[in-house]
Design an enzyme around this catalytic site. Sequence first.
Site, PDB file in Angstrom:
ATOM      1  N   ASP A 123     -14.007  -4.371  -2.119  1.00  0.00           N
ATOM      2  CA  ASP A 123     -13.792  -3.855  -0.741  1.00  0.00           C
ATOM      3  C   ASP A 123     -15.021  -4.113   0.079  1.00  0.00           C
ATOM      4  O   ASP A 123     -16.203  -3.324  -0.704  1.00  0.00           O
ATOM      5  CB  ASP A 123     -13.230  -2.511  -0.499  1.00  0.00           C
ATOM      6  CG  ASP A 123     -11.936  -2.274  -1.183  1.00  0.00           C
ATOM      7  OD1 ASP A 123     -11.233  -3.344  -1.303  1.00  0.00           O
ATOM      8  OD2 ASP A 123     -11.459  -1.301  -1.187  1.00  0.00           O
TER       9      ASP A 123
ATOM     10  N   ASP B 181       0.886  -1.187   0.183  1.00  0.00           N
ATOM     11  CA  ASP B 181       0.130   0.052  -0.038  1.00  0.00           C
ATOM     12  C   ASP B 181       0.998   1.157   0.131  1.00  0.00           C
ATOM     13  O   ASP B 181       1.736   1.432   1.174  1.00  0.00           O
ATOM     14  CB  ASP B 181      -0.993  -0.010   1.405  1.00  0.00           C
ATOM     15  CG  ASP B 181      -1.853  -0.969   1.380  1.00  0.00           C
ATOM     16  OD1 ASP B 181      -2.360  -1.517   0.237  1.00  0.00           O
ATOM     17  OD2 ASP B 181      -2.154  -1.566   2.350  1.00  0.00           O
TER      18      ASP B 181
END
Length: 251
Positions: free
Chosen positions: A130, A11
């Site tokens: 998500d 990330d």
Amino acid sequence: MLSKRIIACLDVRDGQVVKGVNFGGLRSAGDPAELARRYNVEGIDELVILDITATLERRRAMAETIHAVARELFIPLAVGGGIRTEEDAAAAIEAGADKVSLNTAALSNPAVITTLASRYGSQAVVVAIDAKRQGERFAVFARSGRAAANRDAVEWAREAEARGAGEILLTSIDRDGTKAGFECDLTAAVSTAVSIPVIASGGAGGLGDFVDVFTRGAADAALAASIFHYAETSVHALKQHLRNHGIPVRL
């Protein structure tokens, strides 16, 4: 049985790898290229770079970071974050990505999945989902988990496959960064609903969590970040543990 894949996730924000909990509370985890070099040597099967603020800041994923990471790898690299158009995808692939991951853009314009699959092949198109548990179902969220998409995770996965996606990157927002184990109910629900590979993400905390998600969760691959970044376990130890439990992995 096909080998199960172990995937490390970087990330990235402002050129640095970060990690948080439930998509928040980010802290630094190192340099992307250095981590990529380490994982390549350690035997990770694939790497994913997610430019986590690209969609929020309305910019493309950083080509320099992608290029720096790609130079260190001899394994597949997927890139997500800020990829909204065919031009964005082309920029990521030209910088060294083998696959592109779409999330918010695919929800806003599902036709982009088909466009990219037609240009690059389904194997190069990953749809990232998500999701949060809401009672007995799992709701999809966009914009880095900040906006409800009013979609059901299983239904959206089916549509993504029908539109040409070659893979689903499925993240449990509830489990992200918690090390409480993967959300196996979510993973199993999606895995049994589609015929394309499903990558489980969110919650890896120990070796047993990977056994669970490959058996009870029926995942094709499992992604983790912090347990690898902070050397809480090694890729080799994880793969040996999986083999000891009868789960085929690449050595």
